[in-house]
Each structure stands twice: as C-alpha cells, then as structure tokens.
Design an enzyme around this catalytic site. Structure first.
Site, short mmCIF file in Angstrom:
data_model
loop_
_atom_site.label_atom_id
_atom_site.label_comp_id
_atom_site.label_asym_id
_atom_site.label_seq_id
_atom_site.Cartn_x
_atom_site.Cartn_y
_atom_site.Cartn_z
N SER A 39 0.79 -1.23 0.00
CA SER A 39 0.00 0.00 0.00
C SER A 39 0.82 1.28 0.00
O SER A 39 0.30 2.34 -0.32
CB SER A 39 -0.97 0.01 1.19
N LYS A 82 0.61 4.61 6.78
CA LYS A 82 -0.07 5.44 5.77
C LYS A 82 0.43 6.88 5.88
O LYS A 82 1.06 7.27 6.85
CB LYS A 82 -1.59 5.43 5.98
#
Length: 181
Positions: A39, A82
């Site tokens: 990701s 993230k």
C-alpha cells in the site's frame, strides 16, 4: 561462595538494567516495524524494516504528508503505515477523477503513485469533515490500499498514532530516511 553470589547478583542487576533501558526505548523512543503489503509502494516495499519515531509527536502534532504508524482497529497485533492527507477540522473529498480536495481546494501532492480510480474512492466520495484530533490517511499506492476511504479504517484518532516512520534499516541497499513532508 560469597564472591560467587555477589557476582551472580551483579550480573542479574546488569541484565535487568539493560532490559529496563531497552523497554524504555521501545515504549517511549522508537521501535522496529516490518512493512507488510504494497500500500505504500513505491516508497516502502513489502518486507522493508523501519524504525518508528515515537518521540516527535510528544512535542508537536502530526503534519500533512507525515508517514504514520497506527494499529489496525480489530487486530492489536497488526499495524498500518499510511500518509496523513488531511488534518483535524479539515474537510476532505475525492471526486470521480481522483482529485483530492481539502476544504474545497485541490491538494497539491506528489506521493500518490497513480490516479485514484472511481471504484476506490469509498467514503471520500462525499465530504468527510474531521473532528478534533482526527486525521485522514491514504496509502501512496492509492488503488491498492486500505486507508481512511474504507469504514474499517476510517479517520485516525490522534491517540491511536504510534509514531512516524523515521528510517528504513532493511534491506541495506534501501537504507535511509523516510521522507516526511
């Protein structure tokens, strides 16, 4: 016999001190974390080992574009990595072209590795206004990331942030600082 007992006690105190210092560092300063998944590609790759800085956010608030680590809501043993896109009090929305808006203004950034597809916009298709102490995060590999666009992640609370990704320590050929900001 007395000398032997004294030596054993001295060694036990030494090892106890070393373990105590290590626990203090892991709890308050930094810890190693393994990247699991794609990701955050291309910046972070599956299998990278990082040191997470747990000290900085004791002195300042997280900033836009910081790469943070936080626990998965339903699995205390897993962590997400993230990038912060929106800050407390801001409103974020992603339109059908994949353009990200913060308070109605286009977000100027270069971290996303691809344009966000319409089928991955999720919760951000509608304006999402962040509360006090809430952050909106995205993975850099936007179409292959579980992030604030999906309900099981949602907005990240300040108290859930473990720290910011600081330095990659493995593999050695990619050793270096993690760009934040």
């Amino acid at each position: 016999m007395k000398k032997r007992t004294k030596e054993i006690l001295s060694n036990l105190l030494y090892f106890g001190g070393v373990i105590g210092v290590a626990l203090l560092i892991i709890t308050f300063v930094g810890q190693r974390i393994n990247v699991d998944g794609s990701s955050m590609e291309p910046m972070l790759m599956d299998g990278d080992n990082l040191i997470v800085d747990k000290l900085t956010y004791r002195f300042r608030e997280p900033r836009r574009f910081d790469v943070i680590v936080f626990p998965v809501r339903y699995d205390d043993n897993r962590r997400y990595i993230k990038r912060i896109i929106a800050l407390p009090g801001e409103t974020v929305q992603i339109d059908e072209t994949g353009t990200i808006y913060i308070n109605g203004e286009v977000l100027e950034e270069h971290y996303g590795s691809e344009t966000i597809r319409p089928d991955t916009i999720g919760l951000a298709a509608q304006p999402v206004t962040l509360g006090e102490g809430e952050y909106f995060v995205l993975g850099d590999n936007r179409n292959h990331s579980s992030d604030s666009r999906i309900g099981i992640v949602g907005n990240i609370r300040r108290e859930d942030i473990i720290g910011r990704a600081w330095v990659r320590i493995w593999p050695f050929n990619r050793l270096g600082w993690i760009p934040n900001q």
